[in-house]
Design an enzyme around this catalytic site. Structure first.
Site, PDB file in Angstrom:
ATOM      1  CG  PHE A  37      81.108  86.389  36.780  1.00 11.16           C
ATOM      2  CD1 PHE A  37      81.817  87.541  36.896  1.00 11.16           C
ATOM      3  CD2 PHE A  37      80.299  86.032  35.843  1.00 11.16           C
ATOM      4  CE1 PHE A  37      82.125  88.324  35.779  1.00 11.16           C
ATOM      5  CE2 PHE A  37      80.474  86.645  34.632  1.00 11.16           C
ATOM      6  CZ  PHE A  37      81.257  87.851  34.618  1.00 11.16           C
ATOM      7  CD  GLU A  38      73.367  86.176  38.318  1.00  6.96           C
ATOM      8  OE1 GLU A  38      72.856  85.257  38.244  1.00  6.96           O
ATOM      9  OE2 GLU A  38      73.364  87.116  39.356  1.00  6.96           O
ATOM     10  CB  ILE A  39      77.736  90.930  33.999  1.00  9.37           C
ATOM     11  CG1 ILE A  39      79.253  90.956  34.638  1.00  9.37           C
ATOM     12  CG2 ILE A  39      77.502  92.346  33.432  1.00  9.37           C
ATOM     13  CD1 ILE A  39      80.277  91.402  33.748  1.00  9.37           C
TER      14      ILE A  39
END
Ligand code: GDP
Ligand code: MN
Length: 379
Positions: free
Chosen positions: A265-267
Protein backbone atom coordinates in the site's frame (compact mmCIF):
# COMPACT_ATOMS: atom_id res chain seq x y z
CA UNK A 1 8.33 1.78 16.54
CA UNK A 2 8.46 4.55 19.13
CA UNK A 3 10.63 6.71 16.89
CA UNK A 4 7.95 7.02 14.25
CA UNK A 5 5.32 7.65 16.87
CA UNK A 6 7.22 10.68 18.06
CA UNK A 7 7.66 11.94 14.56
CA UNK A 8 4.09 11.48 13.55
CA UNK A 9 2.25 12.75 16.57
CA UNK A 10 4.13 15.97 16.19
CA UNK A 11 4.13 16.33 12.42
CA UNK A 12 1.19 14.46 11.03
CA UNK A 13 -2.45 14.28 11.94
CA UNK A 14 -5.30 12.20 10.65
CA UNK A 15 -6.87 13.99 7.68
CA UNK A 16 -10.48 13.29 8.48
CA UNK A 17 -12.13 11.86 11.57
CA UNK A 18 -15.33 9.92 11.21
CA UNK A 19 -17.38 9.45 8.08
CA UNK A 20 -18.40 11.97 5.50
CA UNK A 21 -20.89 11.95 2.75
CA UNK A 22 -18.31 11.38 0.03
CA UNK A 23 -17.82 14.70 -1.71
CA UNK A 24 -17.34 13.98 -5.35
CA UNK A 25 -18.01 17.50 -6.54
CA UNK A 26 -14.37 18.55 -6.41
CA UNK A 27 -12.19 17.79 -9.39
CA UNK A 28 -10.17 14.62 -8.96
CA UNK A 29 -6.45 14.73 -8.41
CA UNK A 30 -4.22 13.73 -11.30
CA UNK A 31 -3.87 10.22 -9.98
CA UNK A 32 -4.34 6.54 -10.70
CA UNK A 33 -4.25 3.14 -9.09
CA UNK A 34 -1.19 1.22 -10.19
CA UNK A 35 -1.42 -2.56 -10.25
CA UNK A 36 1.43 -4.80 -11.32
CA UNK A 37 0.06 -8.26 -11.92
CA UNK A 38 0.15 -11.47 -13.91
CA UNK A 39 -2.73 -13.13 -15.72
CA UNK A 40 -2.76 -15.95 -13.21
CA UNK A 41 -3.45 -13.44 -10.44
CA UNK A 42 -6.81 -12.44 -11.88
CA UNK A 43 -8.84 -13.74 -8.93
CA UNK A 44 -6.67 -11.88 -6.44
CA UNK A 45 -6.90 -8.74 -8.54
CA UNK A 46 -10.69 -8.98 -8.58
CA UNK A 47 -10.74 -9.39 -4.81
CA UNK A 48 -8.67 -6.22 -4.42
CA UNK A 49 -10.76 -4.28 -6.91
CA UNK A 50 -14.02 -5.30 -5.28
CA UNK A 51 -12.68 -4.11 -1.98
CA UNK A 52 -11.32 -0.76 -3.10
CA UNK A 53 -14.34 -0.08 -5.30
CA UNK A 54 -16.77 -0.84 -2.54
CA UNK A 55 -14.95 1.18 0.09
CA UNK A 56 -13.70 4.08 -2.00
CA UNK A 57 -13.64 4.14 -5.73
CA UNK A 58 -17.33 3.75 -6.50
CA UNK A 59 -17.55 7.37 -5.36
CA UNK A 60 -14.26 8.72 -6.62
CA UNK A 61 -13.70 6.86 -9.86
CA UNK A 62 -9.95 7.01 -10.09
CA UNK A 63 -8.53 5.27 -13.15
CA UNK A 64 -6.47 2.08 -13.03
CA UNK A 65 -3.19 1.33 -14.72
CA UNK A 66 -2.39 -2.38 -14.95
CA UNK A 67 1.19 -3.32 -15.71
CA UNK A 68 2.72 -6.64 -16.58
CA UNK A 69 6.08 -7.86 -17.85
CA UNK A 70 4.10 -10.25 -20.03
CA UNK A 71 0.99 -9.60 -22.10
CA UNK A 72 -2.36 -9.43 -20.39
CA UNK A 73 -4.75 -11.85 -22.01
CA UNK A 74 -8.22 -10.90 -23.18
CA UNK A 75 -9.94 -12.64 -20.27
CA UNK A 76 -7.90 -10.65 -17.77
CA UNK A 77 -8.62 -7.34 -19.47
CA UNK A 78 -12.33 -7.99 -20.03
CA UNK A 79 -12.91 -9.28 -16.51
CA UNK A 80 -11.09 -6.46 -14.78
CA UNK A 81 -13.14 -3.86 -16.63
CA UNK A 82 -16.31 -5.44 -15.27
CA UNK A 83 -15.38 -4.49 -11.73
CA UNK A 84 -15.08 -0.74 -12.14
CA UNK A 85 -16.71 2.04 -14.06
CA UNK A 86 -13.44 3.97 -14.03
CA UNK A 87 -11.03 4.10 -16.94
CA UNK A 88 -8.67 1.14 -17.16
CA UNK A 89 -5.41 0.98 -19.05
CA UNK A 90 -3.12 -1.99 -19.61
CA UNK A 91 0.58 -1.67 -20.20
CA UNK A 92 3.54 -3.85 -20.81
CA UNK A 93 6.75 -3.50 -18.86
CA UNK A 94 9.60 -3.72 -21.34
CA UNK A 95 13.02 -5.32 -20.85
CA UNK A 96 14.46 -1.85 -20.13
CA UNK A 97 12.55 -1.94 -16.83
CA UNK A 98 12.48 -5.67 -16.11
CA UNK A 99 15.12 -8.36 -15.86
CA UNK A 100 18.87 -8.06 -15.71
CA UNK A 101 20.36 -4.73 -16.75
CA UNK A 102 23.04 -4.85 -19.42
CA UNK A 103 25.81 -3.75 -17.05
CA UNK A 104 25.61 -6.92 -14.98
CA UNK A 105 26.79 -10.36 -15.99
CA UNK A 106 23.53 -12.31 -15.86
CA UNK A 107 25.44 -15.43 -14.92
CA UNK A 108 26.87 -13.77 -11.85
CA UNK A 109 23.50 -12.28 -10.93
CA UNK A 110 21.75 -15.58 -11.44
CA UNK A 111 24.28 -17.32 -9.22
CA UNK A 112 23.62 -14.71 -6.56
CA UNK A 113 19.91 -15.36 -6.81
CA UNK A 114 20.33 -19.13 -6.71
CA UNK A 115 22.50 -18.90 -3.64
CA UNK A 116 19.76 -17.04 -1.82
CA UNK A 117 17.42 -19.82 -2.83
CA UNK A 118 19.79 -22.37 -1.33
CA UNK A 119 19.88 -20.32 1.85
CA UNK A 120 16.08 -20.35 2.05
CA UNK A 121 15.82 -16.58 1.97
CA UNK A 122 12.21 -15.65 1.40
CA UNK A 123 11.67 -15.22 -2.35
CA UNK A 124 15.48 -15.03 -2.55
CA UNK A 125 15.82 -17.75 -5.18
CA UNK A 126 13.00 -16.42 -7.32
CA UNK A 127 14.38 -14.45 -10.22
CA UNK A 128 11.06 -12.81 -11.08
CA UNK A 129 10.67 -11.51 -7.54
CA UNK A 130 14.02 -9.73 -7.83
CA UNK A 131 12.84 -8.25 -11.14
CA UNK A 132 9.63 -7.07 -9.50
CA UNK A 133 11.44 -5.44 -6.57
CA UNK A 134 13.82 -3.60 -8.86
CA UNK A 135 10.97 -2.51 -11.10
CA UNK A 136 9.04 -1.03 -8.17
CA UNK A 137 12.24 0.53 -6.83
CA UNK A 138 13.47 2.31 -9.91
CA UNK A 139 11.10 2.11 -12.82
CA UNK A 140 7.34 2.02 -12.34
CA UNK A 141 7.11 5.81 -12.21
CA UNK A 142 8.92 6.01 -15.54
CA UNK A 143 6.41 3.80 -17.31
CA UNK A 144 4.85 5.66 -20.25
CA UNK A 145 1.32 4.97 -18.99
CA UNK A 146 2.14 6.82 -15.76
CA UNK A 147 3.71 9.81 -17.47
CA UNK A 148 0.49 11.83 -17.35
CA UNK A 149 -0.06 11.24 -13.63
CA UNK A 150 1.25 13.14 -10.62
CA UNK A 151 0.04 10.73 -7.95
CA UNK A 152 -0.45 7.02 -7.58
CA UNK A 153 -2.04 4.58 -5.19
CA UNK A 154 -0.48 1.16 -5.29
CA UNK A 155 -2.80 -1.79 -5.32
CA UNK A 156 -1.87 -5.45 -5.10
CA UNK A 157 -3.77 -8.65 -5.70
CA UNK A 158 -5.38 -10.21 -2.63
CA UNK A 159 -5.54 -7.17 -0.42
CA UNK A 160 -8.50 -5.97 1.52
CA UNK A 161 -9.78 -2.62 2.74
CA UNK A 162 -12.03 -2.86 5.77
CA UNK A 163 -13.35 0.65 6.12
CA UNK A 164 -15.11 3.08 3.90
CA UNK A 165 -12.75 5.81 2.82
CA UNK A 166 -15.12 8.73 2.52
CA UNK A 167 -12.65 11.44 1.58
CA UNK A 168 -10.18 11.79 -1.26
CA UNK A 169 -6.72 10.94 0.11
CA UNK A 170 -4.97 12.48 -2.90
CA UNK A 171 -6.66 15.84 -2.41
CA UNK A 172 -5.83 15.71 1.29
CA UNK A 173 -2.21 14.86 0.54
CA UNK A 174 -2.09 17.85 -1.79
CA UNK A 175 -3.79 20.16 0.68
CA UNK A 176 -1.43 19.15 3.46
CA UNK A 177 1.63 19.17 1.27
CA UNK A 178 2.40 15.48 1.80
CA UNK A 179 4.67 13.40 -0.39
CA UNK A 180 4.40 9.82 0.82
CA UNK A 181 1.61 7.97 2.61
CA UNK A 182 1.64 4.56 4.28
CA UNK A 183 -0.61 2.50 6.47
CA UNK A 184 1.68 -0.22 7.84
CA UNK A 185 5.31 -0.10 8.92
CA UNK A 186 7.04 -3.36 9.75
CA UNK A 187 10.50 -4.81 10.21
CA UNK A 188 12.22 -6.26 7.17
CA UNK A 189 13.66 -9.77 7.19
CA UNK A 190 17.27 -9.00 8.00
CA UNK A 191 18.72 -11.66 5.72
CA UNK A 192 17.10 -10.08 2.64
CA UNK A 193 18.92 -6.77 3.12
CA UNK A 194 22.23 -7.36 4.93
CA UNK A 195 24.01 -4.47 3.21
CA UNK A 196 21.20 -2.15 2.15
CA UNK A 197 21.76 0.35 4.93
CA UNK A 198 25.48 0.64 4.30
CA UNK A 199 24.74 1.81 0.79
CA UNK A 200 21.87 4.07 1.74
CA UNK A 201 24.01 5.66 4.44
CA UNK A 202 26.86 6.04 1.96
CA UNK A 203 24.51 7.77 -0.48
CA UNK A 204 23.56 10.18 2.22
CA UNK A 205 27.15 10.80 3.24
CA UNK A 206 28.58 11.13 -0.27
CA UNK A 207 25.90 13.61 -1.26
CA UNK A 208 26.17 15.59 1.95
CA UNK A 209 22.55 15.04 2.77
CA UNK A 210 21.53 16.15 6.20
CA UNK A 211 18.70 14.34 7.90
CA UNK A 212 15.51 16.34 8.12
CA UNK A 213 14.42 14.19 11.02
CA UNK A 214 13.02 11.15 9.25
CA UNK A 215 16.25 9.21 8.80
CA UNK A 216 16.37 8.53 12.53
CA UNK A 217 13.24 6.44 12.19
CA UNK A 218 15.37 3.82 10.44
CA UNK A 219 18.33 3.87 12.77
CA UNK A 220 18.77 1.36 15.55
CA UNK A 221 19.10 3.24 18.81
CA UNK A 222 22.65 2.86 20.11
CA UNK A 223 22.93 1.06 23.41
CA UNK A 224 23.51 3.50 26.25
CA UNK A 225 27.28 3.93 26.32
CA UNK A 226 27.33 4.91 29.96
CA UNK A 227 25.61 1.72 31.00
CA UNK A 228 28.07 -0.38 29.07
CA UNK A 229 31.12 1.37 30.38
CA UNK A 230 30.06 1.51 33.97
CA UNK A 231 32.47 -0.35 36.15
CA UNK A 232 31.45 -2.14 39.31
CA UNK A 233 31.43 0.04 42.40
CA UNK A 234 34.22 -1.81 44.15
CA UNK A 235 36.54 -1.49 41.15
CA UNK A 236 35.82 2.19 40.96
CA UNK A 237 36.65 2.61 44.60
CA UNK A 238 39.78 0.43 44.67
CA UNK A 239 41.47 1.44 41.41
CA UNK A 240 42.61 4.68 39.94
CA UNK A 241 40.32 5.89 37.13
CA UNK A 242 40.67 3.62 34.14
CA UNK A 243 39.67 4.48 30.55
CA UNK A 244 37.09 2.12 29.18
CA UNK A 245 38.10 -0.02 26.21
CA UNK A 246 37.25 1.43 22.82
CA UNK A 247 33.80 0.22 21.92
CA UNK A 248 34.20 -1.31 18.46
CA UNK A 249 30.47 -1.05 17.82
CA UNK A 250 30.60 2.65 18.40
CA UNK A 251 33.09 2.98 15.54
CA UNK A 252 30.81 1.43 12.98
CA UNK A 253 28.26 4.17 12.94
CA UNK A 254 24.55 3.83 12.50
CA UNK A 255 22.76 0.52 12.06
CA UNK A 256 19.51 -0.19 10.24
CA UNK A 257 16.65 -1.07 12.55
CA UNK A 258 14.90 -2.91 9.67
CA UNK A 259 11.87 -0.66 9.86
CA UNK A 260 10.17 0.13 6.55
CA UNK A 261 6.90 1.33 5.15
CA UNK A 262 5.10 -1.67 3.71
CA UNK A 263 4.92 -0.64 0.09
CA UNK A 264 2.14 -2.92 -1.13
CA UNK A 265 0.00 0.00 0.00
CA UNK A 266 1.39 3.35 -0.95
CA UNK A 267 -0.03 6.71 -1.94
CA UNK A 268 2.66 9.04 -3.14
CA UNK A 269 3.69 11.85 -5.39
CA UNK A 270 5.38 10.53 -8.48
CA UNK A 271 7.72 13.50 -8.71
CA UNK A 272 9.44 12.34 -5.53
CA UNK A 273 10.58 9.26 -7.44
CA UNK A 274 11.19 11.24 -10.59
CA UNK A 275 13.53 13.67 -8.82
CA UNK A 276 17.25 13.76 -9.54
CA UNK A 277 17.91 12.96 -5.87
CA UNK A 278 15.85 9.78 -5.96
CA UNK A 279 17.37 8.77 -9.29
CA UNK A 280 20.88 9.21 -7.87
CA UNK A 281 19.83 7.16 -4.87
CA UNK A 282 18.40 4.40 -7.03
CA UNK A 283 21.45 4.36 -9.30
CA UNK A 284 23.78 3.98 -6.36
CA UNK A 285 21.70 1.24 -4.78
CA UNK A 286 21.25 -0.52 -8.11
CA UNK A 287 24.94 -0.44 -9.07
CA UNK A 288 25.84 -2.08 -5.79
CA UNK A 289 24.24 -5.25 -7.12
CA UNK A 290 22.01 -5.55 -4.06
CA UNK A 291 18.93 -6.34 -6.13
CA UNK A 292 20.68 -9.54 -7.22
CA UNK A 293 23.30 -10.50 -4.66
CA UNK A 294 20.78 -9.78 -1.94
CA UNK A 295 17.04 -9.58 -2.19
CA UNK A 296 16.38 -5.93 -1.60
CA UNK A 297 12.70 -5.15 -1.57
CA UNK A 298 11.21 -1.98 -2.96
CA UNK A 299 9.74 -1.27 0.47
CA UNK A 300 13.06 -0.68 2.26
CA UNK A 301 14.34 1.11 -0.84
CA UNK A 302 11.43 3.56 -0.87
CA UNK A 303 11.64 3.93 2.89
CA UNK A 304 15.37 4.66 3.07
CA UNK A 305 15.07 7.11 0.19
CA UNK A 306 12.29 8.86 2.07
CA UNK A 307 14.43 8.78 5.20
CA UNK A 308 17.30 10.45 3.39
CA UNK A 309 15.33 12.95 1.35
CA UNK A 310 12.12 13.76 3.18
CA UNK A 311 11.07 15.25 6.49
CA UNK A 312 8.53 13.84 8.93
CA UNK A 313 6.05 16.49 7.84
CA UNK A 314 6.17 15.06 4.28
CA UNK A 315 4.90 11.67 5.41
CA UNK A 316 1.31 10.76 6.11
CA UNK A 317 0.25 7.79 8.17
CA UNK A 318 -3.14 6.62 6.97
CA UNK A 319 -4.00 5.27 10.37
CA UNK A 320 -7.69 5.46 9.50
CA UNK A 321 -7.40 2.98 6.63
CA UNK A 322 -8.30 -0.58 7.52
CA UNK A 323 -6.00 -2.65 5.35
CA UNK A 324 -4.87 -6.22 5.08
CA UNK A 325 -2.28 -7.89 2.91
CA UNK A 326 -1.62 -11.59 3.49
CA UNK A 327 -0.77 -12.06 7.17
CA UNK A 328 -0.36 -8.48 8.28
CA UNK A 329 -3.05 -5.93 8.69
CA UNK A 330 -3.69 -2.53 10.09
CA UNK A 331 -6.94 -1.78 11.79
CA UNK A 332 -7.88 1.81 12.49
CA UNK A 333 -7.18 2.93 15.99
CA UNK A 334 -8.26 6.48 15.43
CA UNK A 335 -11.83 6.15 16.59
CA UNK A 336 -12.08 8.32 19.69
CA UNK A 337 -12.67 5.25 21.85
CA UNK A 338 -9.34 3.83 20.70
CA UNK A 339 -7.25 6.82 21.64
CA UNK A 340 -5.79 5.12 24.67
CA UNK A 341 -2.28 6.05 25.71
CA UNK A 342 -1.18 2.44 25.97
CA UNK A 343 -2.37 1.70 22.43
CA UNK A 344 0.67 1.08 20.24
CA UNK A 345 0.77 3.81 17.68
CA UNK A 346 1.59 1.49 14.88
CA UNK A 347 -0.30 -1.71 14.84
CA UNK A 348 1.08 -4.76 13.24
CA UNK A 349 -0.88 -7.86 13.76
CA UNK A 350 -0.28 -11.44 12.92
CA UNK A 351 -3.64 -12.95 12.44
CA UNK A 352 -3.72 -15.61 15.04
CA UNK A 353 -7.08 -16.22 16.57
CA UNK A 354 -6.60 -14.19 19.71
CA UNK A 355 -5.52 -11.17 17.74
CA UNK A 356 -8.39 -11.64 15.39
CA UNK A 357 -10.81 -11.36 18.26
CA UNK A 358 -9.11 -8.24 19.56
CA UNK A 359 -9.47 -6.70 16.17
CA UNK A 360 -13.09 -7.59 15.79
CA UNK A 361 -13.51 -5.48 18.87
CA UNK A 362 -11.71 -2.53 17.30
CA UNK A 363 -13.89 -2.73 14.26
CA UNK A 364 -17.05 -2.81 16.28
CA UNK A 365 -16.07 0.37 18.01
CA UNK A 366 -15.05 2.04 14.79
CA UNK A 367 -18.06 0.79 12.96
CA UNK A 368 -20.68 3.13 14.35
CA UNK A 369 -23.32 3.48 11.64
CA UNK A 370 -23.79 7.02 10.42
CA UNK A 371 -27.05 8.74 9.64
CA UNK A 372 -26.13 9.43 6.05
CA UNK A 373 -26.09 5.73 5.45
CA UNK A 374 -22.49 5.53 4.36
CA UNK A 375 -20.97 4.56 7.65
CA UNK A 376 -17.40 3.53 8.28
CA UNK A 377 -18.09 -0.07 7.82
CA UNK A 378 -15.08 -2.10 8.73
CA UNK A 379 -15.75 -5.42 7.10
P1 GDP B 1 4.59 -10.16 -1.81
O1 GDP B 1 3.43 -9.23 -1.59
O2 GDP B 1 5.88 -9.60 -1.34
O3 GDP B 1 4.33 -11.54 -1.33
O4 GDP B 1 4.80 -10.28 -3.41
P2 GDP B 1 3.72 -10.47 -4.55
O5 GDP B 1 3.86 -11.81 -5.16
O6 GDP B 1 2.35 -10.05 -4.10
O7 GDP B 1 4.25 -9.42 -5.61
C1 GDP B 1 4.16 -8.03 -5.43
C2 GDP B 1 3.44 -7.41 -6.62
O8 GDP B 1 4.16 -7.62 -7.80
C3 GDP B 1 2.06 -7.96 -6.86
O9 GDP B 1 1.26 -6.92 -7.38
C4 GDP B 1 2.29 -9.03 -7.91
O10 GDP B 1 1.16 -9.21 -8.71
C5 GDP B 1 3.42 -8.41 -8.71
N1 GDP B 1 4.35 -9.38 -9.28
C6 GDP B 1 5.24 -10.15 -8.62
N2 GDP B 1 5.98 -10.87 -9.48
C7 GDP B 1 5.55 -10.55 -10.72
C8 GDP B 1 5.93 -10.97 -12.04
O11 GDP B 1 6.82 -11.78 -12.25
N3 GDP B 1 5.25 -10.41 -13.08
C9 GDP B 1 4.25 -9.48 -12.88
N4 GDP B 1 3.63 -8.99 -13.95
N5 GDP B 1 3.89 -9.08 -11.67
C10 GDP B 1 4.52 -9.59 -10.59
MN1 MN C 1 1.53 -9.14 -2.38
Amino acid sequence: PPAIRKISEKHDKVFVTGCLEPDTSKPRANAAFVVLARNKELDGVIQSMKSIERHFNRWYNYPYVFLNDGDFNQTFMDTVKNYTSATVEFGKVGPDMWGYPDWIDPKVAKEGVNKQGDNAIMYGGMESYHFMCRFYSGFFYKHPLLAKYEWYWRLEPEIKYFCDITYDPFLQMIEHNKTYGFTIAVKELRETVPNIFRYAAAYKRLNNIKSQGLWEMFVEPQPEKKEKEKLPEEVLRSEPARLPDVDPEGMEGEKYNMCHFWSNFEIARLDFFRSKEYEDFFQMMDRSGGFWMERWGDAPIHSLAAGALLAPRDIHYFRDFGYRHTTIQHCPANAPARQLPRQPWLEKTTLDERKRQEEDQYWEEYDAPKENGVGCRCR
